[in-house]
Each structure stands twice: as C-alpha cells, then as structure tokens.
Design a protein around this motif. Structure first.
Motif, PDB file in Angstrom:
ATOM      1  N   THR A 320       0.846  -1.202   0.000  1.00  0.00           N
ATOM      2  CA  THR A 320       0.000   0.000   0.000  1.00  0.00           C
ATOM      3  C   THR A 320       0.875   1.244   0.000  1.00  0.00           C
ATOM      4  OG1 THR A 320      -0.130  -0.101   2.415  1.00  0.00           O
ATOM      5  CG2 THR A 320      -1.916  -1.133   1.163  1.00  0.00           C
ATOM      6  N   THR A 322       1.684   4.856  -0.759  1.00  0.00           N
ATOM      7  CA  THR A 322       0.916   6.082  -0.973  1.00  0.00           C
ATOM      8  C   THR A 322       1.837   7.286  -0.832  1.00  0.00           C
ATOM      9  OG1 THR A 322       0.307   6.179   1.373  1.00  0.00           O
ATOM     10  CG2 THR A 322      -1.237   5.084  -0.125  1.00  0.00           C
ATOM     11  N   GLU A 336       7.355  -6.082  -7.620  1.00  0.00           N
ATOM     12  CA  GLU A 336       6.281  -5.988  -8.601  1.00  0.00           C
ATOM     13  C   GLU A 336       5.729  -7.372  -8.938  1.00  0.00           C
ATOM     14  OE1 GLU A 336       3.833  -3.603 -11.162  1.00  0.00           O
ATOM     15  OE2 GLU A 336       5.185  -3.120  -9.502  1.00  0.00           O
ATOM     16  N   ARG A 343      -2.644  -2.315 -10.666  1.00  0.00           N
ATOM     17  CA  ARG A 343      -3.151  -1.178  -9.896  1.00  0.00           C
ATOM     18  C   ARG A 343      -4.265  -0.431 -10.615  1.00  0.00           C
ATOM     19  NH1 ARG A 343       2.179  -1.794  -9.424  1.00  0.00           N
ATOM     20  NH2 ARG A 343       3.139  -1.857  -7.344  1.00  0.00           N
ATOM     21  N   HIS A 344      -4.473  -0.719 -11.898  1.00  0.00           N
ATOM     22  CA  HIS A 344      -5.451   0.037 -12.685  1.00  0.00           C
ATOM     23  C   HIS A 344      -6.534  -0.857 -13.281  1.00  0.00           C
ATOM     24  CE1 HIS A 344      -2.305   3.104 -12.422  1.00  0.00           C
ATOM     25  NE2 HIS A 344      -1.478   2.148 -12.790  1.00  0.00           N
ATOM     26  N   TYR A 390      -8.847  -2.889  -8.654  1.00  0.00           N
ATOM     27  CA  TYR A 390      -7.946  -3.203  -7.544  1.00  0.00           C
ATOM     28  C   TYR A 390      -7.908  -2.062  -6.527  1.00  0.00           C
ATOM     29  CZ  TYR A 390      -3.587  -4.342  -5.105  1.00  0.00           C
ATOM     30  OH  TYR A 390      -2.644  -4.615  -4.138  1.00  0.00           O
ATOM     31  N   ALA A 391      -7.975  -0.835  -7.020  1.00  0.00           N
ATOM     32  CA  ALA A 391      -7.924   0.324  -6.115  1.00  0.00           C
ATOM     33  C   ALA A 391      -9.111   0.359  -5.165  1.00  0.00           C
ATOM     34  CB  ALA A 391      -7.864   1.609  -6.926  1.00  0.00           C
ATOM     35  N   LYS A 398      -5.990  -6.494   0.006  1.00  0.00           N
ATOM     36  CA  LYS A 398      -4.777  -6.061  -0.704  1.00  0.00           C
ATOM     37  C   LYS A 398      -3.523  -6.327   0.131  1.00  0.00           C
ATOM     38  CE  LYS A 398      -6.328  -1.858  -1.781  1.00  0.00           C
ATOM     39  NZ  LYS A 398      -6.351  -0.507  -2.397  1.00  0.00           N
ATOM     40  N   SER A 434       3.612   2.495 -11.066  1.00  0.00           N
ATOM     41  CA  SER A 434       4.778   1.617 -11.110  1.00  0.00           C
ATOM     42  C   SER A 434       5.532   1.807 -12.420  1.00  0.00           C
ATOM     43  CB  SER A 434       4.353   0.154 -10.962  1.00  0.00           C
ATOM     44  OG  SER A 434       3.703  -0.293 -12.129  1.00  0.00           O
ATOM     45  N   ASP A 437       3.956  -0.273 -15.254  1.00  0.00           N
ATOM     46  CA  ASP A 437       2.725   0.299 -15.803  1.00  0.00           C
ATOM     47  C   ASP A 437       3.027   1.501 -16.695  1.00  0.00           C
ATOM     48  OD1 ASP A 437       1.436  -1.622 -14.374  1.00  0.00           O
ATOM     49  OD2 ASP A 437       0.685  -0.285 -12.803  1.00  0.00           O
TER      50      ASP A 437
END
Length: 693
Positions: A320, A322, A336, A343-344, A390-391, A398, A434, A437
C-alpha cells in the motif's frame, strides 16, 4: 574510432562520458553559426531511446544549448534524414540514440563524406557493433564517438582479426610495391582501374598509402611477413562469428545518460525515473536477462535511497504505497507482481492478461480459466472482489494478497510471481504509478496512439467492457495530438516526403503513414512529463493486451502454429485485429506472449551451437500495402533468460536466396516487410538456411 569508457574505467588517457559532453558544449559555444540545427538528436521509436532523448534534452537545456530532436523509424528513414542533414552547414554535433551501432558509419554511404567539423556520437544499446565503426582510423574515425559500457575492452581478439583482414596483405598475394610501378615510374592507370573494382579493403588501403611523389607503396624495413592462409581463415571465422552470433542488448541508452548526469552532479528524481523506465522496458520486453536487470536494479536502488530518503519514523509498505503529501513525487522500491496493470485493472483481469500466468495455467482453455478462478477462491477472494478495480478492493485483502499468493500459488506452478522494481508517487495528481505500468502506457502510445482504430473501456461498466460493449473509440487527448503535430513541425522538420524507400512519390496516403508514427512519438514524449496523457494511455494499453489475448488464444485453439525444420511459424491473414498486428511493435508483443504461454508446453529447438530455444516467426498481412510484416523472435526455455536473436542474418540470407521483394524499415534486423506474393517462397528459403540458427 573513439570509444568512451564508462567513468569507473576512465583515466587521464581515456576520456569518458563527461569529456564527450564537455566537447559538445565547447563545439556549440565555439560555432559561429549557432542554431537549433547545430546539435541534432536522432531518436529510435522505443521507450528506452525516448527516455534517453528526454534526459539528454534536459541536460542540454540546462546548459542553454539549442538542439533539435528528430524521430527516425528505421534504416530507410535514416538514409533520407542523412541526405537532408548533409545540407546543414551549421550542424556540428549529431547524436544517435539506439541506432547506428551495426552500421558502417565511417563509410561514404553513411557519414564518411560529411563536413570535417561534424562529430557523431553513438549511444546505442543494440549489439553486435560494426567492427569498422569501432576500430577504423583516419579523420572520420576520430570524429565518431561511441559511448561504450566497457564491452569493447573485451574485444581484443575481434580487433586483432579485423585489423589484420583490413590492413595486412592477402596470403600469397603478389601485391607489393612493384605492382604499382610502370615504365615511367608512375601508376598504371589500367591496373589501378582493374584493382579498384575489386573493392577489397586491403586493395583500397594500398591505394591510399601510395607515396605521393613516386606513386609507389612505401616499404618498411620492419614490415611483418604476410599472414598464412590458415591464419587468415581463422581471422575471417572470428569476424563472421561476431556478426552471425545474433543480436542482443546491453546497457540501455537511458542508463548511459543517467551515468553522464551523475558525473555532471545533476542527477535528480526525474532523471532517475526515466533511467528506471528504460531499464524496465528492456526487461519486460525480454531484451535483457534477469541477471543483467538485477545488476542495474541494484545501482538504481542505491540511487533511490540516496535521492529519496524517507522521513524519520516513516516506513514503506510495498502493498500500500501512498504519497506522503500533495507534493510527494518520490520513488520507492517495491516487489512488482507479474500481473498486467494490476493497480489500474481488476485482480482477475490483471492475472488473466499476464503472459506468465497464461503459460502456467493455460488460460486459453476453459480448464485454465477454471484453475484461475479456483486459485482466487482458494485464496479467499470472492468473485465480486476480484471483478472490481484493484484500487477499490478491501484494504485487508490487498495487504494479504502477497502472503496468500506465496502460500497457495506454488501449487499451481506460479513460483516466480514477483521481481524487484520501483513505484513513483505523483502527489495530488494521481495514485502512485509503477515503472512497469508506465512502460506499458508509453509502449501503447508509441505503437497504437494513432494510425489504427482502437476501442477502449469506459470505467464503471464491469471494468471489462467487451462483455457488454461499453467501450469508446480511442482518440487520445486532442490537445496532446495537436501539440505532437506542432512538435513534429518544429523538431522533426526533416524528411516529410515518405520513408526514404527510394520511390519519389507524392502519394497522400503514404504521407499519412509517415505522419502517424511521428505523432505517436511526440505523444509518448510529452507523456513522459505529463501524467494526464500517460494515465489515459493505460486504458489503451489494456485494450492492446485484450487484443493480444484474443489473437493468441485463437492461434493456439485453431492450431495455427506450424512447425518448420528449426522454428515455428504463425501467419495471420484474416481476423478483426489484422490491421492492429500489422504494426511491428504489436506483432512482436504477440510473439513474446506466445513464447511465454507455450514455454512449458513445447520442446526446445536444438541450435547449431548446442543451445535450445523457442524460435518463432510471425507474419501478419498488411492489407493496405499488400505486404507481410515478418517478425522473428528467439525465446528462451527459462524465464528470465535471454537468447541472442539470430533471425536478422537468417532473414537476409533467405531473401537473397529466393530474391523476395522486401525491405528492412526498422533498426531491428529481425523485422522484415515482404511482398505478399513472396511470403511462401521466403518461408521455404528460411527453412533451408535455418540450420545455421
């Protein structure tokens, strides 16, 4: 040839990156005709070169050096750009990013006849490198500067072999000083004409070294004896092995520029992030091995710790991550997961579109999809949870994801689910992104931001909109596309009349074809520093992965993979995504997906040198041009390993054998465009020469 050692190998007698950059600044400030055309960057259309160009442009901007950036799609385009650059009187520095290493740059066909005031810098990660460019001497050789990563120091045998073949007389040859004597002590014109047509480097060298007064080749008292035929044959074999061993990749161009920034003491988080993207691109496209990746990852890990120290009392949770505040743009290290755009996307879609998961579970079959659903259920994840973004998943799920995967995934053969990588915080502008991504989004922009009609999902409708048709046509950011076009007019400005294939045509359709990839380049270039178009491109990348899964599943289900003598062939001549896979970058992605998916299912092919691999040849019909785009990929049998791609030389030999109408429009020699009617004979010829690879 001047090749620069990396800083750790430099000395007072050996210049390094910093010295070359200083010489660029000195030449610019010394030039009486300073303009934006004095320093020009030619950039290949890949993520690594894109990042390197942005980094170098930032460094030049800090030193108030005007410059231009010109995207170049391939060898044919480079030839056209080269002809235009020859007319630029103010040009004194030309920098090639991820192109040129394999070309004989000192030859008149390339830059041998350019102004003596021009210095050519080559920053290229592709291998092998041209030996004439590396070890050739003379005035033009001294003006070609190769930014090396230390590899040339290990090439003493190749240097010795090339110099012997280039400069020493042939065995049992009668070419000595008397060959150039005539009755009046001058050159025999007829003999010279006959000799010069042979085109041998040795003969040309002799002609160039004639004594200016007597017309004779000067003899030295200590001149060595001629080499034997056996010695010459061994030298020729060594040089041939250098070129025939296949293509591979070394230190990324972005890493080279970041090392330069470190030497100049200008390294910051922005430059470090671009260098990380270049490295991640090489790894995720199987250009470098896991071992090579971890070597540079360790370096960047130290840089991240140095430039992004966490405040006292703050710990980073890799599950997590942030931002610590609205202005936090720091880089964090992470492990990763090999799940696509996790994540998207939804957890299920991220796993479903992962080539690693596809290979282990066989998701192209109903049984494989049931295994994936069973894996998630065994981990305690309900279907509604795995089908939402996922968010938006529960925080405790998670946080438990990695531990549950470590405990249960090995039962399904998923034992290498993670690799070390990085994430960048974006403050208030967007959630952390990331490196993997970001690379996916940039690659999608380069490949399909324009020039092809793509549908993307609309968030809020199952997050997998193909089931219910909740999609929209990708248009990109109109402002970004307009700015990209302006950048093209401002920065590219060269070669606007086609791809330099030798045909003098005003065909509007061909100009449009040139336009789309240039616009894509500038859209991706702008996205490096603008999170809005980069975030929008994530949806485009998702659509691209969905198309790859559809096509890959169809290929396997319909058993469209043909086994030839030493490789496997897939020919795409129909289908809804045909226009999409006519793009070399997308077709290469499909080839890599097939290799990952079938790595554990197919036996390897024994190569001439005793190493097994998975050679794949994919051909896709381009209906507009009535040609096939052909891509050759050498897949490794082990995840994280890399096999040298030997298809480049095999393609050349095959097309010469069958006289196929074809063209190499890419810097990647294993990508070929061939006439539609010649594909069959080309594939047959490829089988005949296939024993060599």
């Amino acid at each position: 040839m001047v090749y620069l050692a990396p800083p750790q190998l430099a000395s007072a007698s050996r210049p390094s990156y910093g010295d070359a950059y200083t010489s660029i600044l000195a030449a610019h400030r010394r030039s009486p005709l300073t303009s934006a055309s004095s320093v020009i960057l030619l950039v290949a259309p890949d993520v690594d070169a894109l990042c390197a160009a942005k980094m170098l442009a930032d460094l030049l901007k800090q030193d108030d050096v005007m410059h231009r950036t010109i995207p170049v799609s391939g060898v044919a385009e480079l030839e056209a750009v080269k002809d235009e650059l020859a007319t630029y009187n103010e040009l004194h520095t030309l920098i090639l990013l991820n192109m040129g290493a394999i070309l004989d740059l000192p030859s008149p066909a390339w830059f041998g006849e350019f102004s003596p005031h021009l210095t050519l810098h080559v920053i290229d990660s592709t291998r092998p490198q041209n030996l004439a460019t590396l070890f050739g001497g003379g005035d033009i050789g001294d003006r070609i500067v190769l930014w090396d990563d230390g590899e040339v120091d290990t090439m003493d045998p190749q240097r010795k072999a090339w110099e012997a073949l280039e400069y020493e007389p042939e065995p049992d040859s009668e070419d000595d000083g008397s060959d150039f004597d005539s009755e009046d002590g001058t050159q025999d014109d007829a003999g010279l004409d006959e000799d010069s047509t042979t085109g041998t480097p040795q003969r040309k060298r002799k002609l160039q070294t004639l004594d200016q007064h007597t017309g004779k080749r000067p003899k030295l008292d200590n001149e060595p004896s001629r080499m034997s035929r056996e010695q010459r044959a061994s030298y020729q074999a060594l040089v041939e092995k250098h070129y025939a061993s296949g293509s591979w990749y070394s230190q990324s161009a972005s890493a080279t520029i970041y090392i330069l920034a470190t030497v100049l003491e200008r390294a910051d988080c922005d430059l470090l992030w671009l260098a990380i993207l270049g490295l991640t691109y090489q790894y995720t496209t199987s250009r470098i091995s896991r071992e090579f990746y971890e070597k540079y990852h360790a370096i960047y890990y130290d840089e991240v710790s140095r430039l992004n120290p966490l405040p006292a009392g703050v710990t980073s949770n890799i599950d997590t991550i942030t931002a610590l505040g609205p202005d936090d743009v720091s880089i964090r290290s992470t492990e990763e997961l090999r799940f696509t755009l996790l994540r998207h996307w939804t957890l299920y879609d991220a796993m479903f579109h992962s080539s690693y998961v596809a290979g282990k579970l066989g998701i192209w079959k109903e049984r494989g999809r049931k295994r994936l659903t069973g894996l998630l259920a065994k981990m305690g994840f309900s279907i509604p949870q795995t089908q939402q973004l996922y968010a938006h998943m529960d925080l405790d799920l998670k946080q438990q994801l990695r531990s549950k995967l470590d405990a249960i995934a090995p039962e399904y053969g998923l034992v290498e689910l993670t690799y070390s990588s990085f994430v960048r915080c974006l403050g208030y502008r967007a959630p952390p992104l990331s490196a993997a991504d970001a690379v996916e989004a940039l690659s999608a922009l380069l490949d399909v931001a324009g020039g092809i009609r793509m549908e993307v999902e609309v968030q809020g409708a199952r997050h997998g909109g193909e089931w219910f048709g909740s999609g929209r046509v990708w248009e990109g950011s109109k402002q970004t596309i307009d700015e990209a076009h302006e950048n093209r007019e401002r920065g590219e400005g060269v070669n606007k009349n086609g791809e330099g294939d030798g045909e003098n045509t005003d065909n509007t359709e061909e100009r449009t074809e040139v336009s789309w990839w240039v616009r894509n380049f500038w859209a991706a270039y702008d996205a490096l520093t603008d999170i809005v178009p980069l975030r929008d491109a994530l949806a485009l990348s998702m659509s691209l992965h969905q198309a790859i899964i559809r096509q890959g599943t169809s290929i396997i289900d319909k058993q469209d993979i043909r086994t030839m003598r030493s490789h496997r062939v897939v020919v795409l001549s129909q289908g809804p995504d045909l226009a999409l896979f006519a793009h070399p970058g997308v077709l290469s992605r499909l080839a890599l997906w097939l290799i990952d998916a079938l790595r554990d299912k197919l036996p390897g092919t024994k190569l001439a040198r005793g190493k097994k691999s998975l050679p794949f040849v994919l051909a896709c019909l381009n209906e507009r041009t009535e040609t096939y785009i052909v891509v050759g990929v050498m897949g490794s049998l082990e995840l994280g390993d890399v096999t040298k791609n030997e298809f480049g030389l095999a393609f050349i030999n095959a097309k010469e054998r069958c006289n196929a109408r074809s063209s190499h429009n890419s810097f990647n020699t294993s990508i070929l465009e061939i006439d539609q009617d010649d594909l069959k004979v080309f594939l047959e010829a490829l089988c005949e020469v296939g024993e060599g690879y």
